[in-house]
Design an enzyme around this catalytic site. Structure first.
Site, PDB file in Angstrom:
ATOM      1  N   ARG A 229       0.857  -1.191   0.000  1.00  0.00           N
ATOM      2  CA  ARG A 229       0.000   0.000   0.000  1.00  0.00           C
ATOM      3  C   ARG A 229       0.892   1.240   0.000  1.00  0.00           C
ATOM      4  O   ARG A 229       1.980   1.234   0.587  1.00  0.00           O
ATOM      5  CB  ARG A 229      -0.877   0.055   1.256  1.00  0.00           C
ATOM      6  CG  ARG A 229      -2.123  -0.779   1.189  1.00  0.00           C
ATOM      7  CD  ARG A 229      -3.137  -0.246   0.175  1.00  0.00           C
ATOM      8  NE  ARG A 229      -4.337  -1.075   0.145  1.00  0.00           N
ATOM      9  CZ  ARG A 229      -4.542  -2.089  -0.701  1.00  0.00           C
ATOM     10  NH1 ARG A 229      -3.633  -2.399  -1.616  1.00  0.00           N
ATOM     11  NH2 ARG A 229      -5.664  -2.788  -0.665  1.00  0.00           N
ATOM     12  N   HIS A 277      -1.275   0.723  -9.599  1.00  0.00           N
ATOM     13  CA  HIS A 277      -1.974  -0.096  -8.601  1.00  0.00           C
ATOM     14  C   HIS A 277      -2.744  -1.232  -9.283  1.00  0.00           C
ATOM     15  O   HIS A 277      -3.958  -1.371  -9.086  1.00  0.00           O
ATOM     16  CB  HIS A 277      -2.905   0.754  -7.728  1.00  0.00           C
ATOM     17  CG  HIS A 277      -3.376   0.007  -6.504  1.00  0.00           C
ATOM     18  ND1 HIS A 277      -3.680   0.621  -5.309  1.00  0.00           N
ATOM     19  CD2 HIS A 277      -3.588  -1.326  -6.284  1.00  0.00           C
ATOM     20  CE1 HIS A 277      -4.074  -0.297  -4.427  1.00  0.00           C
ATOM     21  NE2 HIS A 277      -4.019  -1.499  -5.001  1.00  0.00           N
TER      22      HIS A 277
END
Ligand code: NDP
Ligand code: OXD
Length: 314
Positions: A229, A277
């Site tokens: 993350r 991502h």
């Protein structure tokens, strides 16, 4: 009894079609239309708008549409019902592909050859380290970290892992907790981050951590791959380490702010690889199948699988 799809940034109608085919008798509703809040028993969420799951009196479970659940815990009005996350071979395989790809890219010096090709420069480098001489350290030895470790070992890398609790994984050097961190970093040439984002892990990839990585390895300095993350990393510290030469390169799939702002220096830094991502995307067919099976389990009175511990945050 209905399933509410609550997502932002993804094509909700693709998901609705998959779920409807798998759960033909269950109404599938979305946040973008009027629906009966009392009928909602299940929610499948990816970054639902804050507060949008409040006021669902018959809610029995929330399913994260991804492996991570930080997007759920970011909602201060999240209902107190069991939360299950994605643990699925389709997603796990995708992540391991990403990790192996980028470790091999650094091992085989591909960023350098990409630059040489632009310059039409034929520099045949005969110093090619063997995978067995390159030490990969994986932060996060969960579903994704352990699978990536196994596949990196198949490629010949010297792999270790670091986790919160001590672990024994056959054939893998393991380290745990803050007490294991220094030794883990000191034997790491390529650091792979597959940690969840929790209050404990936020900002872990900072100047202190980067300074602890091995400088004596066969790649001439350490590399970073973060597919966990963005909140795990301090981007200013990564850029400073790259500019100081103490970090040789970084491959980042996740960012402090997503989408990565156009003025971020990460976009144009010659030692940085940016991916949007999608190291391991949630493929609707696979993930709707997993969640539909979970709903059928609940309907049959069986326990949910892959339930998240809210006190740990993952
Ligand atoms: P798991 O929950 O299976 O594993 C998490 C691992 O992190 C565990 O080994 C855990 O330790 C470790 N960990 C958690 N907190 C700490 C801590 N404070 N210190 C040290 N280790 C810690 O998660 P997954 O492997 O399934 O997924 C990991 C993350 O990958 C997700 O949360 C998500 O953020 C990210 N992800 C990113 C994707 C992308 O496309 N970029 C796609 C999918 C996931 P322990 O074993 O002791 O519990
Ligand atoms: C996930 C993600 O958590 O895609 O699954 O980031």
């Amino acid at each position: 009894m209905s399933l509410l799809l609550a997502m932002t940034g993804w094509h909700v109608e693709d998901w609705r079609a998959r779920f409807q085919a798998l759960l033909p008798d269950m109404p599938i509703v979305t946040l973008g239309e009027p629906f009966d809040r009392r009928a909602v028993h299940y929610v499948a969420s990816w970054k639902h708008p804050e507060g949008s799951l409040a006021g669902l009196p018959n809610l029995a479970a929330v399913f994260s549409l991804g492996a991570g659940v930080d997007h759920l815990f970011a909602d201060t009005r999240l209902p107190e019902v069991p939360i299950a996350r994605v643990v699925d071979p389709d997603l796990t395989t995708r992540m391991s592909e990403y990790v192996v790809l980028h470790c091999l890219r650094y091992l085989r010096q591909q960023p350098r050859y990409d630059r040489q090709q632009i310059d039409k420069s034929w520099e045949d480098d005969r110093d090619q380290p063997a995978a067995r001489s390159v030490r990969v350290g994986i932060m996060g030895l969960g579903e994704l970290g352990q699978d990536a470790a196994r596949k990196l070992q198949v490629m010949g890398f010297d792999v270790a892992g670091w986790s919160r609790s001590a672990k024994t994984v056959e054939g893998l050097a393991t380290f745990a907790g803050t007490e294991g961190m220094t030794a883990f970093l000191a034997r790491t040439d390529i650091l792979v981050s597959l940690l969840p984002l929790t209050p404990e892990t936020r900002g872990t990839i900072n100047a202190t951590l980067l300074a602890g990585l091995a400088q004596d390895g066969r790649l001439g300095g350490p590399f970073l791959i973060n597919a966990g993350r963005g909140g795990l990393q301090v981007e200013a510290d990564i850029l400073a380490a790259l500019d100081a030469g103490t970090l040789k390169g970084a491959t980042l799939d996740v960012f402090e702010i997503e989408p990565l702002p156009a003025d971020s220096p990460l976009w144009t830094h010659p030692a940085v690889t940016v991916t949007p991502h999608n190291a391991a995307m949630s493929e609707p067919e696979a993930i709707a199948t997993l969640i539909s099976a979970q709903i059928r389990r609940l309907e049959a009175g069986e326990p949910l699988e892959h339930v998240v511990d809210p006190t740990r945050g993952y």
